[in-house]
Design a protein around this motif. Structure first.
Motif, PDB file in Angstrom:
ATOM      1  N   UNK A 294     -10.150 -25.071  -5.806  1.00 41.55           N
ATOM      2  CA  UNK A 294     -10.974 -25.677  -6.855  1.00 41.55           C
ATOM      3  C   UNK A 294     -10.866 -24.893  -8.164  1.00 41.55           C
ATOM      4  N   UNK A 295     -10.837 -23.572  -8.073  1.00 42.14           N
ATOM      5  CA  UNK A 295     -10.659 -22.777  -9.289  1.00 42.14           C
ATOM      6  C   UNK A 295      -9.277 -23.011  -9.890  1.00 42.14           C
ATOM      7  N   UNK A 296      -8.257 -23.122  -9.031  1.00 39.10           N
ATOM      8  CA  UNK A 296      -6.904 -23.386  -9.526  1.00 39.10           C
ATOM      9  C   UNK A 296      -6.822 -24.745 -10.211  1.00 39.10           C
ATOM     10  N   UNK A 297      -7.539 -25.731  -9.685  1.00 38.14           N
ATOM     11  CA  UNK A 297      -7.550 -27.056 -10.302  1.00 38.14           C
ATOM     12  C   UNK A 297      -8.058 -26.966 -11.743  1.00 38.14           C
ATOM     13  N   UNK A 298      -9.183 -26.283 -11.932  1.00 34.79           N
ATOM     14  CA  UNK A 298      -9.721 -26.129 -13.284  1.00 34.79           C
ATOM     15  C   UNK A 298      -8.765 -25.342 -14.169  1.00 34.79           C
ATOM     16  N   UNK A 299      -8.103 -24.380 -13.586  1.00 34.81           N
ATOM     17  CA  UNK A 299      -7.154 -23.576 -14.361  1.00 34.81           C
ATOM     18  C   UNK A 299      -5.981 -24.440 -14.850  1.00 34.81           C
ATOM     19  N   UNK A 300      -5.512 -25.366 -14.002  1.00 34.42           N
ATOM     20  CA  UNK A 300      -4.390 -26.238 -14.384  1.00 34.42           C
ATOM     21  C   UNK A 300      -4.786 -27.197 -15.507  1.00 34.42           C
ATOM     22  N   UNK A 301      -6.042 -27.598 -15.542  1.00 29.28           N
ATOM     23  CA  UNK A 301      -6.488 -28.562 -16.553  1.00 29.28           C
ATOM     24  C   UNK A 301      -6.994 -27.891 -17.825  1.00 29.28           C
ATOM     25  N   UNK A 302      -7.085 -26.572 -17.817  1.00 27.79           N
ATOM     26  CA  UNK A 302      -7.619 -25.839 -18.964  1.00 27.79           C
ATOM     27  C   UNK A 302      -6.620 -25.853 -20.115  1.00 27.79           C
ATOM     28  N   UNK A 303      -7.080 -26.342 -21.263  1.00 27.90           N
ATOM     29  CA  UNK A 303      -6.240 -26.338 -22.461  1.00 27.90           C
ATOM     30  C   UNK A 303      -6.271 -24.999 -23.195  1.00 27.90           C
ATOM     31  N   UNK A 304      -7.122 -24.092 -22.722  1.00 34.85           N
ATOM     32  CA  UNK A 304      -7.111 -22.758 -23.289  1.00 34.85           C
ATOM     33  C   UNK A 304      -7.900 -22.610 -24.564  1.00 34.85           C
ATOM     34  N   UNK A 305      -9.203 -22.739 -24.480  1.00 36.19           N
ATOM     35  CA  UNK A 305     -10.041 -22.538 -25.652  1.00 36.19           C
ATOM     36  C   UNK A 305     -10.277 -21.066 -25.920  1.00 36.19           C
ATOM     37  N   UNK A 306     -10.723 -20.770 -27.130  1.00 37.14           N
ATOM     38  CA  UNK A 306     -10.978 -19.369 -27.495  1.00 37.14           C
ATOM     39  C   UNK A 306     -12.200 -18.818 -26.787  1.00 37.14           C
ATOM     40  N   UNK A 307     -13.155 -19.686 -26.476  1.00 38.40           N
ATOM     41  CA  UNK A 307     -14.432 -19.219 -25.913  1.00 38.40           C
ATOM     42  C   UNK A 307     -14.677 -19.739 -24.505  1.00 38.40           C
ATOM     43  N   UNK A 308     -13.613 -20.016 -23.748  1.00 38.16           N
ATOM     44  CA  UNK A 308     -13.795 -20.485 -22.389  1.00 38.16           C
ATOM     45  C   UNK A 308     -12.855 -21.627 -22.059  1.00 38.16           C
ATOM     46  N   UNK A 309     -13.151 -22.295 -20.957  1.00 40.89           N
ATOM     47  CA  UNK A 309     -12.309 -23.379 -20.455  1.00 40.89           C
ATOM     48  C   UNK A 309     -12.559 -24.651 -21.272  1.00 40.89           C
ATOM     49  N   UNK A 310     -11.464 -25.327 -21.647  1.00 36.24           N
ATOM     50  CA  UNK A 310     -11.551 -26.626 -22.324  1.00 36.24           C
ATOM     51  C   UNK A 310     -10.732 -27.627 -21.516  1.00 36.24           C
ATOM     52  N   UNK A 311     -11.394 -28.672 -21.012  1.00 33.31           N
ATOM     53  CA  UNK A 311     -10.715 -29.678 -20.203  1.00 33.31           C
ATOM     54  C   UNK A 311     -10.980 -31.068 -20.763  1.00 33.31           C
ATOM     55  N   UNK A 312     -10.050 -31.986 -20.509  1.00 33.74           N
ATOM     56  CA  UNK A 312     -10.223 -33.404 -20.815  1.00 33.74           C
ATOM     57  C   UNK A 312     -10.230 -34.153 -19.480  1.00 33.74           C
ATOM     58  N   UNK A 313     -11.352 -34.776 -19.142  1.00 29.20           N
ATOM     59  CA  UNK A 313     -11.483 -35.485 -17.874  1.00 29.20           C
ATOM     60  C   UNK A 313     -11.307 -36.975 -18.131  1.00 29.20           C
TER      61      UNK A 313
END
Length: 280
Positions: free
Chosen positions: A251-270
């Motif tokens: 589950x953590x890897x899933x979020x990591x794959x979808x993370x666009x890499x924000x400056x202040x944390x995880x940024x995802x588009x669902x």
């Protein structure tokens, strides 16, 4: 289009009891508030809900869409299988000054008259009813001719669809006849469900931006503690620490794959599918 698929049988009632219990686990309203606080309002806007219209929100949860519709002056009924979610919705409506009805109801056997509503909608709700055909039949049945149906559902290819795919090997086997929730996010499936009963059918893929998590593990931990289906998957493996650790990692890897890499944390588009149409 579907038949009743055993809706109302003892087996069906047992299944609905499990669903009712699952959505009462954890704190789904906290998940809504954290990751999709504005998604219900997006659906209400797309439907053009107006003051005085009679609106039914099916599988309304804690009112993510029902409350914005009520704040527009619509006459809203929020229905859900889970009393716990309805209680949370009542509290949220009181806090926001919204007046609406809250009723326990099965999306596959709604306790409402034919043609009773101007608008029938569901925001990532009805997709979790186990039998899609009967649920679609009910959405159409209770909507007046010329009335609007609107849905938001997670897509199979999007983040939540992939989360369910990730959890599937760890989850209890689905009961016979139950269909995967993210199928409601497939255009072909929705067209098949509604057939020629809904005109002007618009199907639009969109994404909702999720910036609530500092790290991928924070996403996992919220869903592990608060989201019913994820809680069930962990419970199913509770006696096997290695499988729990594997689910943690995936589950953590899933979020990591979808993370666009924000400056202040995880940024995802669902990704989700927005469906609107008019009942013939």
């Amino acid at each position: 289009m579907g038949d009743n698929q055993g809706v109302g049988t003892p087996e069906d009632q047992a299944l609905k009891g499990k669903h009712r219990a699952m959505w009462g686990m954890g704190d789904y309203p906290a998940v809504e508030r954290t990751v999709i606080p504005g998604l219900g309002a997006t659906l209400v806007e797309a439907l053009g809900v107006r003051a005085g219209e009679r609106v039914l929100d099916v599988a309304a949860g804690a009112g993510n869409a029902a409350i914005p519709a009520a704040l527009r002056g619509a006459d809203v009924v929020a229905s859900d299988l889970s009393p716990a979610l309805l209680d949370a919705g009542r509290a949220a409506a009181d806090e926001r000054g919204a007046t609406l009805e809250w009723q326990e109801a099965d999306a596959e056997a709604l306790p409402y008259d034919d043609d009773g509503f101007d608008v029938v909608m569901s925001c990532v709700g009805v997709m979790f009813a186990p039998h899609h055909g009967p649920a679609a039949d009910e959405l159409v049945r209770v909507c007046a001719p010329g009335g609007r149906i609107g849905l938001i559902s997670w897509t199979p290819q999007g983040f939540i669809g992939q989360m369910f795919a990730t959890m599937k090997p760890f989850a209890p086997p689905p009961p016979p006849g139950a269909q995967p929730p993210p199928l409601w996010g497939s255009e072909d499936h929705v067209r098949e469900l509604f057939g020629d009963r809904v005109a002007d059918l618009r199907l639009e893929r969109r994404t909702v931006r999720v910036e609530a998590f500092a790290a991928p593990e924070d996403f996992r931990d919220l869903f592990k503690e608060a989201y019913g289906p994820t809680i069930v998957a962990y419970g199913f493996n509770a006696e096997d620490p290695e499988r729990v650790a594997a689910l943690d990692a995936e589950l953590a890897d899933l979020a990591r794959r979808y993370d666009h890499g924000g400056d202040d944390g995880v940024v995802m588009e669902w990704e989700y599918l927005l469906v609107t149409g008019t009942v013939r």
